[in-house]
Write an enzyme that holds these catalytic residues in place. Structure first.
Site, short mmCIF file in Angstrom:
data_model
loop_
_atom_site.label_atom_id
_atom_site.label_comp_id
_atom_site.label_asym_id
_atom_site.label_seq_id
_atom_site.Cartn_x
_atom_site.Cartn_y
_atom_site.Cartn_z
N TYR A 21 25.59 -32.39 -26.36
CA TYR A 21 24.21 -32.87 -26.16
C TYR A 21 24.18 -33.81 -24.95
O TYR A 21 23.31 -33.68 -24.08
CB TYR A 21 23.67 -33.56 -27.41
CG TYR A 21 22.24 -34.05 -27.20
CD1 TYR A 21 21.19 -33.15 -27.10
CD2 TYR A 21 21.95 -35.41 -27.06
CE1 TYR A 21 19.88 -33.59 -26.87
CE2 TYR A 21 20.66 -35.86 -26.84
CZ TYR A 21 19.63 -34.94 -26.74
OH TYR A 21 18.34 -35.36 -26.51
N SER A 57 17.12 -38.29 -21.34
CA SER A 57 17.47 -39.14 -22.50
C SER A 57 18.40 -40.23 -22.02
O SER A 57 19.08 -40.09 -21.00
CB SER A 57 18.18 -38.28 -23.55
OG SER A 57 18.70 -39.09 -24.59
P1 NDP Z 1 11.21 -32.60 -32.01
O1 NDP Z 1 12.26 -31.83 -32.74
O2 NDP Z 1 10.22 -33.38 -32.78
O3 NDP Z 1 10.42 -31.60 -31.02
C1 NDP Z 1 11.14 -30.68 -30.23
C2 NDP Z 1 10.16 -29.68 -29.64
O4 NDP Z 1 10.90 -28.75 -28.82
C3 NDP Z 1 9.46 -28.87 -30.70
O5 NDP Z 1 8.11 -28.70 -30.33
C4 NDP Z 1 10.17 -27.53 -30.67
O6 NDP Z 1 9.26 -26.51 -31.03
C5 NDP Z 1 10.54 -27.44 -29.18
N1 NDP Z 1 11.62 -26.50 -28.93
C6 NDP Z 1 12.89 -26.56 -29.37
N2 NDP Z 1 13.57 -25.47 -28.96
C7 NDP Z 1 12.68 -24.71 -28.26
C8 NDP Z 1 12.78 -23.46 -27.59
N3 NDP Z 1 13.91 -22.78 -27.57
N4 NDP Z 1 11.69 -22.98 -26.97
C9 NDP Z 1 10.52 -23.66 -26.99
N5 NDP Z 1 10.37 -24.85 -27.60
C10 NDP Z 1 11.44 -25.35 -28.23
O7 NDP Z 1 12.02 -33.54 -31.01
P2 NDP Z 1 11.52 -34.58 -29.87
O8 NDP Z 1 10.07 -34.55 -29.72
O9 NDP Z 1 12.18 -35.85 -30.15
O10 NDP Z 1 12.24 -33.93 -28.60
C11 NDP Z 1 11.55 -33.61 -27.41
C12 NDP Z 1 12.48 -33.85 -26.23
O11 NDP Z 1 12.82 -35.23 -26.18
C13 NDP Z 1 13.82 -33.10 -26.29
O12 NDP Z 1 14.12 -32.62 -25.01
C14 NDP Z 1 14.80 -34.18 -26.71
O13 NDP Z 1 16.10 -33.90 -26.27
C15 NDP Z 1 14.21 -35.38 -26.01
N6 NDP Z 1 14.61 -36.68 -26.50
C16 NDP Z 1 14.40 -37.03 -27.81
C17 NDP Z 1 14.77 -38.28 -28.26
C18 NDP Z 1 14.66 -38.70 -29.69
O14 NDP Z 1 15.32 -39.68 -30.09
N7 NDP Z 1 13.84 -38.05 -30.50
C19 NDP Z 1 15.33 -39.28 -27.32
C20 NDP Z 1 15.50 -38.81 -25.98
C21 NDP Z 1 15.13 -37.58 -25.60
P3 NDP Z 1 9.62 -25.17 -31.84
O15 NDP Z 1 10.71 -25.52 -32.81
O16 NDP Z 1 8.31 -24.83 -32.48
O17 NDP Z 1 10.03 -24.20 -30.79
C1 8X3 Z 2 18.09 -38.35 -28.11
C2 8X3 Z 2 18.59 -39.74 -28.28
O1 8X3 Z 2 20.65 -41.08 -28.92
O2 8X3 Z 2 19.78 -39.52 -30.55
O3 8X3 Z 2 18.26 -37.92 -26.81
O4 8X3 Z 2 20.95 -38.72 -28.60
S1 8X3 Z 2 20.07 -39.73 -29.11
#
Ligand code: NDP
Ligand code: 8X3
Length: 258
Positions: free
Chosen positions: A157, A144
């Protein structure tokens, strides 16, 4: 050139957001998929949809990446079935809460550290030895912008995503002398369920994060991940950052008044 057709791609956190978009994108490119998340019902529906769209092998499992034993059991079953991922996308992750450290909830800290750092370690540890043995494999860690710069109340985080960046660098050193690639894709604001999860289901608070500008879509990140995994074998995209045009650093965003 399509270098992922017929490859086996394991995506953690495939039930929503970036992971789900990535599954759709990889399926469209003809890859075979292994999809993990806790909400297995969502994976069942997604796999069904993908099967209808393309003749793919899709294996799903309700795996919580925090649970090392569950990860090892599922990895062992895959080994039994001679399934070794060509690509592992360590995407499962979350933020939980947004509070100054002195007011933080240690359960939120556990949730983030156990998922974003230890979960990534559990899954990588389960598959990397066989990738090395077979002399092929690519691990893509979803980091991220939060792993490059901290923001107010981001503390834990931020720390987990700084750790992911350190692990991408460290894993590259660990696999030196092998053809294994380790990459990181580091997005800025992406409109997914991420903020809804962070704010415990508070839709108003979550929507406010993305108000007044065009955030990235999960599909934009899936495009970037596709670029990384489709690159020729001599190319290791070490760290790819992508931000919405309106986002100028981790917390400076050009928002229109609404
Ligand atoms: P979402 O919440 O839409 O998706 C997160 C996914 O992670 C879900 O499929 C969830 O599935 C899964 N997950 C969470 N905890 C667990 C666990 N313990 N075991 C298995 N699966 C898990 O968020 P994003 O798609 O945005 O996030 C995906 C990645 O991208 C993360 O690592 C996040 O930190 C990163 N990210 C996101 C950004 C944003 O602005 N959205 C920016 C930068 C990075 P379930 O709950 O079914 O287990
Ligand atoms: C997720 C992006 O800026 O919401 O990694 O933390 S932020």
């Amino acid at each position: 050139m399509n270098r992922i057709r017929g490859r086996l791609i394991l995506i953690t956190g495939a039930s929503a957001g970036i992971g789900e978009a990535c599954a759709r994108r990889c399926a469209a490119e003809g890859a075979n998929l292994v999809l993990w998340a806790r909400r297995k019902d969502r994976l069942v529906a997604l796999a069904e949809e993908l099967r209808n769209d393309a003749a793919l092998e899709t294996r799903i499992a309700g795996v919580d990446v925090r649970d090392r034993e569950a990860v090892e059991v599922e990895a062992a079953e895959m080994k039994e079935a001679a399934l070794v991922p060509d690509v592992l996308i360590n995407n499962a992750g979350l933020a939980s809460g947004l509070a100054p450290l002195q007011e933080g909830d240690p359960e939120d800290w556990d949730r983030m550290i156990d998922t974003n750092v230890k979960g990534l370690l559990h899954v990588s540890r389960a598959f990397l030895p066989r990738m090395i043995k077979l002399g092929r494999g690519h691990i893509v860690n979803i980091g991220s912008t939060a792993g490059h710069q901290v923001y107010p109340r981001g503390n834990v985080y931020n720390a987990t995503k700084f750790a992911v960046r350190a692990l991408t660098e460290g894993m590259n050193l660990d696999v030196a002398g092998t053809p294994i690639r380790v990459s990181s894709v580091d997005p800025g604001f992406v409109h997914t369920e991420f903020s809804l999860v962070r704010f415990g289901g508070d839709r108003e608070q979550a929507d406010a994060i993305y108000r007044g500008f065009q955030p990235l879509l999960a599909e934009d990140v899936a495009d970037a991940i596709h670029y990384v995994i489709n690159a020729p074998e001599h190319v290791n995209v070490f760290d790819l950052m992508l931000l919405p045009t309106a986002q100028r650093n981790i917390y400076v965003v050009d928002r229109e008044e609404v």
